[in-house]
Design a protein around this motif. Structure first.
Motif, PDB file in Angstrom:
ATOM      1  N   VAL A 111     -11.584   3.995  -3.754  1.00 45.90           N
ATOM      2  CA  VAL A 111     -10.408   4.111  -4.548  1.00 45.90           C
ATOM      3  C   VAL A 111      -9.332   5.040  -3.829  1.00 45.90           C
ATOM      4  N   ALA A 112      -8.185   4.709  -3.930  1.00 47.97           N
ATOM      5  CA  ALA A 112      -7.181   5.765  -3.195  1.00 47.97           C
ATOM      6  C   ALA A 112      -6.701   6.637  -4.204  1.00 47.97           C
ATOM      7  N   ILE A 113      -6.758   7.977  -3.704  1.00 44.79           N
ATOM      8  CA  ILE A 113      -6.425   9.155  -4.282  1.00 44.79           C
ATOM      9  C   ILE A 113      -5.231   9.437  -4.191  1.00 44.79           C
ATOM     10  N   ASP A 114      -4.617   9.894  -5.339  1.00 48.51           N
ATOM     11  CA  ASP A 114      -3.112  10.414  -5.306  1.00 48.51           C
ATOM     12  C   ASP A 114      -2.923  11.535  -6.397  1.00 48.51           C
ATOM     13  N   ARG A 115      -1.752  12.280  -6.232  1.00 45.27           N
ATOM     14  CA  ARG A 115      -1.720  13.134  -7.369  1.00 45.27           C
ATOM     15  C   ARG A 115      -2.109  12.798  -8.629  1.00 45.27           C
ATOM     16  N   ALA A 116      -1.557  11.835  -9.210  1.00 49.55           N
ATOM     17  CA  ALA A 116      -1.692  11.450 -10.609  1.00 49.55           C
ATOM     18  C   ALA A 116      -3.278  11.364 -10.854  1.00 49.55           C
ATOM     19  N   LEU A 117      -3.951  10.613 -10.028  1.00 49.81           N
ATOM     20  CA  LEU A 117      -5.382  10.180 -10.216  1.00 49.81           C
ATOM     21  C   LEU A 117      -6.206  11.527 -10.219  1.00 49.81           C
ATOM     22  N   ALA A 118      -5.919  12.339  -9.038  1.00 52.50           N
ATOM     23  CA  ALA A 118      -6.747  13.697  -9.030  1.00 52.50           C
ATOM     24  C   ALA A 118      -6.510  14.482 -10.270  1.00 52.50           C
TER      25      ALA A 118
END
Length: 275
Positions: free
Chosen positions: A26-33
């Motif tokens: 899965v691609a991790i970005d600020r929102a998901l983190a």
């Protein structure tokens, strides 16, 4: 599709570890983190740790570690997470981070981490303008003249008589976001109890008050030794427990302390808004 994770902690500083070394699930970005770190609606952690394959520029590292704080911001280093990663990997390794290469070695009950050498230049912290990093001519309420150092990420350390007497919950965010620190700052409040023993509390940039901060412990020992307050090896006592920090004559820092795997699980990225 579900994504596997391992929940770990070092002295109560807790992490969700995702292994992307073989493939990215899965691609991790600020929102998901930030969503995964939320203790009410996510998995809950102080930091999200993602292991990736080493890059061409990673100086013979075995793999790369990336770190996101609870607010979703990506940061350079995390000492407690480094010990957790040593336990997760299960063998000696050179690990690339945004703060530089570290070397991890699993030990009984925890790990040793060679953290590299501290940087003291005002531009390395960084500060907004040139000043003496060994005693910044600045104050916030009762706190004054901190020692500033970069140990993979930026810290200021204030030495006080009683760490419990400091309202760190109020002063911590004020100092963290002061414009003099253009990239923010981690804030340590330290008391030297003996030549080989330091008590420490830390307001962590992007995370707030934490039970433990490994890089904060390194910064406190370096600052104390540079000021002649301690020997070059000391126990650093944090709310979550104790670490042993050594600051060699060559400038190299080694941190030793516990790491624990709590449990394993999986999550559906779509439940957190991920594509």
């Amino acid at each position: 599709m579900r994504v596997d994770f391992t929940k770990m902690h070092g002295l109560g500083n807790d992490f969700v570890v995702i292994d992307h070394r073989a493939h990215e699930s899965v691609a991790i970005d600020r929102a998901l983190a930030a969503a995964l770190a939320d203790r009410h609606t996510g998995i809950g952690c102080d930091q999200l740790i993602v292991l990736e394959a080493a890059r061409d520029e990673d100086e013979d590292a075995d793999f790369r570690m990336r770190i996101w704080n609870v607010d979703g911001g990506e940061v350079e280093a995390c000492g407690n997470a480094s010990r957790a990663v040593a336990l997760f990997h299960g063998a000696q390794a050179r690990v690339a981070t945004a703060g530089g290469i570290i070397a991890v070695t699993p030990e009984r009950g925890g790990a040793a981490v060679a953290m590299g050498k501290p940087r003291f230049g005002w531009e390395d912290i960084p500060l907004d303008y040139a000043m003496d990093s060994s005693a910044l001519p600045l104050s916030w309420g009762p706190l004054e003249q901190p020692f500033a150092v970069n140990v993979g990420n930026p810290h200021v350390v204030f030495f006080v008589d009683d760490i419990e007497a400091v309202d760190l919950a109020t002063l911590g965010p004020e100092i963290e976001h002061d414009p003099v620190f253009p990239e923010g700052i981690n804030v340590g409040i330290a008391s030297v109890e003996a030549r080989d023993y330091i008590s420490l509390r830390v307001w962590e940039r992007g995370a707030g008050l934490t039970r433990a901060c490994g890089t904060g412990a390194c910064a406190a020992l370096v600052a104390a030794a540079e000021r002649g307050l301690t020997e070059r090896t000391a126990t650093v006592n944090l709310p979550g427990g104790r670490l042993t920090i050594s600051y060699g004559e060559d400038g190299a820092i080694v941190m030793r302390g516990p790491a624990v795997e709590s449990f394993r699980g999986s999550f559906d990225p779509s439940a957190f808004g991920a594509a």
